[in-house]
Design an enzyme around this catalytic site. Structure first.
Site, PDB file in Angstrom:
ATOM      1  N   GLY A  14      46.621 -29.385  10.590  1.00 40.70           N
ATOM      2  CA  GLY A  14      47.458 -30.579  10.559  1.00 40.70           C
ATOM      3  C   GLY A  14      47.857 -31.029   9.159  1.00 40.70           C
ATOM      4  O   GLY A  14      49.010 -31.399   8.935  1.00 40.70           O
ATOM      5  N   ASN A  15      46.908 -30.962   8.201  1.00 43.67           N
ATOM      6  CA  ASN A  15      47.222 -31.483   6.863  1.00 43.67           C
ATOM      7  C   ASN A  15      48.233 -30.620   6.121  1.00 43.67           C
ATOM      8  O   ASN A  15      48.797 -31.032   5.114  1.00 43.67           O
ATOM      9  CB  ASN A  15      45.945 -31.667   6.038  1.00 43.67           C
ATOM     10  CG  ASN A  15      45.277 -30.359   5.733  1.00 43.67           C
ATOM     11  OD1 ASN A  15      45.205 -29.477   6.602  1.00 43.67           O
ATOM     12  ND2 ASN A  15      44.787 -30.196   4.526  1.00 43.67           N
ATOM     13  N   LYS A 135      43.414 -31.989  24.808  1.00 40.04           N
ATOM     14  CA  LYS A 135      44.126 -31.779  23.537  1.00 40.04           C
ATOM     15  C   LYS A 135      44.876 -33.033  23.115  1.00 40.04           C
ATOM     16  O   LYS A 135      45.818 -33.473  23.786  1.00 40.04           O
ATOM     17  CB  LYS A 135      45.112 -30.616  23.729  1.00 40.04           C
ATOM     18  CG  LYS A 135      45.758 -30.162  22.452  1.00 40.04           C
ATOM     19  CD  LYS A 135      44.814 -29.337  21.643  1.00 40.04           C
ATOM     20  CE  LYS A 135      45.376 -28.943  20.310  1.00 40.04           C
ATOM     21  NZ  LYS A 135      44.332 -28.566  19.373  1.00 40.04           N
ATOM     22  N   LYS A 220      46.028 -24.037  18.588  1.00 42.21           N
ATOM     23  CA  LYS A 220      46.677 -23.082  17.673  1.00 42.21           C
ATOM     24  C   LYS A 220      45.688 -22.092  17.051  1.00 42.21           C
ATOM     25  O   LYS A 220      46.085 -20.978  16.668  1.00 42.21           O
ATOM     26  CB  LYS A 220      47.485 -23.790  16.583  1.00 42.21           C
ATOM     27  CG  LYS A 220      46.692 -24.751  15.757  1.00 42.21           C
ATOM     28  CD  LYS A 220      46.544 -24.362  14.340  1.00 42.21           C
ATOM     29  CE  LYS A 220      45.670 -25.293  13.559  1.00 42.21           C
ATOM     30  NZ  LYS A 220      44.861 -26.332  14.148  1.00 42.21           N
ATOM     31  N   LYS A 282      37.691 -23.611  15.871  1.00 39.30           N
ATOM     32  CA  LYS A 282      37.931 -22.713  14.730  1.00 39.30           C
ATOM     33  C   LYS A 282      36.852 -21.631  14.661  1.00 39.30           C
ATOM     34  O   LYS A 282      37.142 -20.450  14.479  1.00 39.30           O
ATOM     35  CB  LYS A 282      37.985 -23.501  13.411  1.00 39.30           C
ATOM     36  CG  LYS A 282      39.157 -24.464  13.380  1.00 39.30           C
ATOM     37  CD  LYS A 282      39.220 -25.255  12.096  1.00 39.30           C
ATOM     38  CE  LYS A 282      40.124 -26.460  12.237  1.00 39.30           C
ATOM     39  NZ  LYS A 282      41.413 -26.257  12.877  1.00 39.30           N
TER      40      LYS A 282
END
Ligand SMILES: Nc1ncnc2c1ncn2[C@@H]1O[C@H](COP(=O)(O)OP(=O)(O)O)[C@@H](O)[C@H]1O
Ligand SMILES: NC(=O)OP(=O)(O)O
Length: 319
Positions: A14-15, A135, A220, A282
């Site tokens: 996101g960042n 989500k 993702k 992740k």
């Protein structure tokens, strides 16, 4: 690829797209994409084959909210369907990344082209993820506003990692990437490709070429892992806000890890060191890639440390 030139799938967190959750304007995202392009082009300049993937939670939520406020609520036929909103988010984010990476390549004299492939990802319609929305998408709300939205709009709202309440949608697992052969051809020809944006548009395969879009958002990190497997990548890099994965995260005895073996990763998951919805997917995606074939590695690090990470100087390597 030779020993030092690698095929790398990069999952952008996101960042890398919206550095400031309070400024969700296109202008700010374009500025952030310019920063993001620097370390990516560092890797391209070094001769690595780079395939980019990215999230879309804030953006797809923003697109949906725009339609919802623009359209009369009693005319739901006018609302843009969720898969179409996912497709729009791929175009919107892909456009910014394409411009930013291309500009940086041109200015550094890197003779490569970049394009975004609108990517569909096959999911199983019986995936349990459809029964339990997890989500988060769109903006953050107070508990009071979230309750109102649940009552008035029928949304499912959940608290997101102490940052406020967000709308949550289903998140099935990726099974296959429809456009993978196209992405593969483009990469083989030396192009930089942006794919599985927002985890890909979730579709169910009805046979005879018919793909039916589903209202969901694929993680993702899992979609990037799937692409990395299909394209036989050497390395999956998951870029996020932290330089290293930690155990006892956020506690006084927090310990950052440089290397995690497969066995250790399973143990740390079991012990609950990785938060669901943030670090856990992740690490799970990393494990899946590492276990899919010998010699595959995953690096988790921050955007600004990508170059050092790939040189083995920082980040957390799994495998
Ligand atoms: N064990 C852990 N080690 C490091 N970071 C962790 C851990 N558990 C949770 N986190 C949090 O997970 C965040 C990354 O997840 P998230 O913000 O969802 O990623 P992104 O949006 O970049 O895909 C980190 O910034 C950190 O705050
Ligand atoms: N699709 C997806 O995983 O988006 P975020 O990374 O923004 O949550």
């Amino acid at each position: 690829m030779t020993q030092d030139k690698k095929r790398i799938v990069i999952a952008l967190g996101g960042n890398a797209l919206q550095a400031d959750s309070k400024d969700t304007t296109a202008k700010k995202q374009r500025e952030t994409a310019k920063e993001t392009a620097q370390p990516i082009v560092d890797l391209i300049e070094e001769g690595h084959e780079v395939i980019l993937a990215h999230g879309n939670g804030p953006q797809v939520g923003q697109i949906i909210a725009t339609y919802e406020t623009a359209v009369e609520h009693d005319d739901s036929n006018q609302l843009m369907p969720f898969p179409e909103c996912g497709a729009m988010s791929q175009g919107y984010i892909g456009y910014h990344l394409q411009q930013a990476v291309r500009e940086e390549m041109v200015q550094r004299g890197v003779a490569k082209e970049i394009a975004t492939v609108v990517t569909q990802v096959v999911v199983d319609e019986n995936d349990p993820g459809f029964q339990n929305p997890t989500k988060p998408v769109g903006s953050f709300y107070s508990q009071e506003d979230a309750k109102k939205m649940e009552q008035e709009l029928g949304f499912v709202m959940k608290e997101d990692a102490g940052r406020g309440y967000r709308r949550v949608v289903a998140s099935p697992e990726p099974v296959d990437v429809v456009e993978a052969p196209v992405v593969s051809t483009l990469v083989d020809q030396g192009h930089v490709v942006i794919t599985v944006g927002g985890g890909g548009i979730p579709v169910v395969d009805r046979g005879n070429g018919v793909l039916e879009g589903k209202p969901a958002v694929i993680d993702k990190d899992f979609a990037s892992e799937k692409v990395a497997e299909i394209l036989d990548a050497d390395l999956l890099i998951i870029l996020t806000a932290v330089e290293k994965v930690a155990i006892n995260f956020g506690k006084p005895d927090q310990k950052e890890l440089e290397q995690i073996s497969v066995k250790e990763a399973y143990r740390y998951i079991e012990e609950g060191h990785f938060a669901p919805g943030s670090m856990l997917p992740k690490v799970k995606a990393a494990l899946k890639f590492v276990e899919s074939a010998p010699g595959r590695r995953t690096l988790i690090t921050s955007l600004d440390k990508a170059k050092e990470g790939i040189a083995g100087k920082t980040g957390t390597t799994i495998g």
